[in-house]
Write an enzyme that holds these catalytic residues in place. Structure first.
Site, PDB file in Angstrom:
ATOM      1  N   THR A  56     -12.999 -41.723  58.399  1.00 49.28           N
ATOM      2  CA  THR A  56     -13.689 -41.872  57.048  1.00 49.28           C
ATOM      3  C   THR A  56     -13.677 -40.588  56.331  1.00 49.28           C
ATOM      4  O   THR A  56     -13.554 -39.422  56.864  1.00 49.28           O
ATOM      5  CB  THR A  56     -15.225 -42.335  57.671  1.00 49.28           C
ATOM      6  OG1 THR A  56     -15.839 -41.580  58.073  1.00 49.28           O
ATOM      7  CG2 THR A  56     -14.954 -43.862  58.331  1.00 49.28           C
ATOM      8  N   ASP A  57     -14.260 -40.861  55.077  1.00 50.65           N
ATOM      9  CA  ASP A  57     -14.472 -39.722  53.914  1.00 50.65           C
ATOM     10  C   ASP A  57     -15.681 -39.868  53.730  1.00 50.65           C
ATOM     11  O   ASP A  57     -16.784 -40.481  54.316  1.00 50.65           O
ATOM     12  CB  ASP A  57     -13.627 -39.919  52.647  1.00 50.65           C
ATOM     13  CG  ASP A  57     -14.022 -41.244  52.039  1.00 50.65           C
ATOM     14  OD1 ASP A  57     -15.071 -41.956  52.333  1.00 50.65           O
ATOM     15  OD2 ASP A  57     -13.267 -41.784  50.854  1.00 50.65           O
ATOM     16  N   PHE A  58     -16.267 -39.116  52.558  1.00 51.82           N
ATOM     17  CA  PHE A  58     -17.828 -38.717  52.504  1.00 51.82           C
ATOM     18  C   PHE A  58     -18.544 -39.961  52.076  1.00 51.82           C
ATOM     19  O   PHE A  58     -19.564 -40.179  52.078  1.00 51.82           O
ATOM     20  CB  PHE A  58     -17.879 -37.638  51.355  1.00 51.82           C
ATOM     21  CG  PHE A  58     -17.241 -38.135  49.983  1.00 51.82           C
ATOM     22  CD1 PHE A  58     -18.177 -39.082  49.116  1.00 51.82           C
ATOM     23  CD2 PHE A  58     -15.900 -38.021  49.670  1.00 51.82           C
ATOM     24  CE1 PHE A  58     -17.849 -39.126  47.958  1.00 51.82           C
ATOM     25  CE2 PHE A  58     -15.612 -38.383  48.364  1.00 51.82           C
ATOM     26  CZ  PHE A  58     -16.389 -39.096  47.525  1.00 51.82           C
TER      27      PHE A  58
END
Length: 148
Positions: free
Chosen positions: A30-32
């Site tokens: 995942t990202d931020f």
């Protein structure tokens, strides 16, 4: 669980001429925003293509070792992001042969969450040896066209 059954469960399964590979989304994917980072889908689809070959009893490492360094490289990819997955989702990477040519093949791939299609891609891969395109081996060609 035996090593053979563990390997089978890790490699997914064939159904209706397509390979299905379940993958769980981890934090590292995942990202931020807590959604799956777009490049993670590329890794998921790479695993799907690798496991498709394994499902038709052709391991890429064997192709490379037994055929003087034969490898597949991605030549072109058309990808459409239609939805997003989040951590802990269970996705299925569906991979099916679409078109076979002399030295290349196109695979149609989908990333699904249940019945929802999140990502689609057409991926053209080329068979190469020593940096040059070579014909896809007949055994692999036959294995990927059976039941289509």
């Amino acid at each position: 669980m035996s090593e053979a059954s563990l390997g089978a469960s890790l490699s997914g399964f064939m159904q209706d001429g397509a390979h299905h590979l379940p993958i769980r989304v981890y934090y590292e994917d995942t990202d931020f925003s807590a959604r799956v980072y777009h490049a993670s889908y590329l890794r998921f689809m790479e695993r799907g293509r690798t496991e498709l070959l394994r499902a038709v009893e052709v391991a890429q490492s064997d192709l490379h070792a037994d055929m003087d360094g034969l490898a597949f490289v991605v030549r072109r990819m058309t990808i459409d992001f239609m939805g997003g997955a989040v951590m802990d989702d269970v996705l299925t990477i569906v991979t099916r042969p679409k078109e076979m040519r002399g030295a290349s093949m196109t695979l149609a791939q989908e990333v699904r969450r249940g019945d929802e299609v999140l990502v689609t891609a057409d991926v053209m891969v080329a068979a190469v040896r020593g940096g040059r395109a070579v014909r896809i081996p007949d055994e692999l060609r036959a294995a990927l066209t059976v039941g289509r």
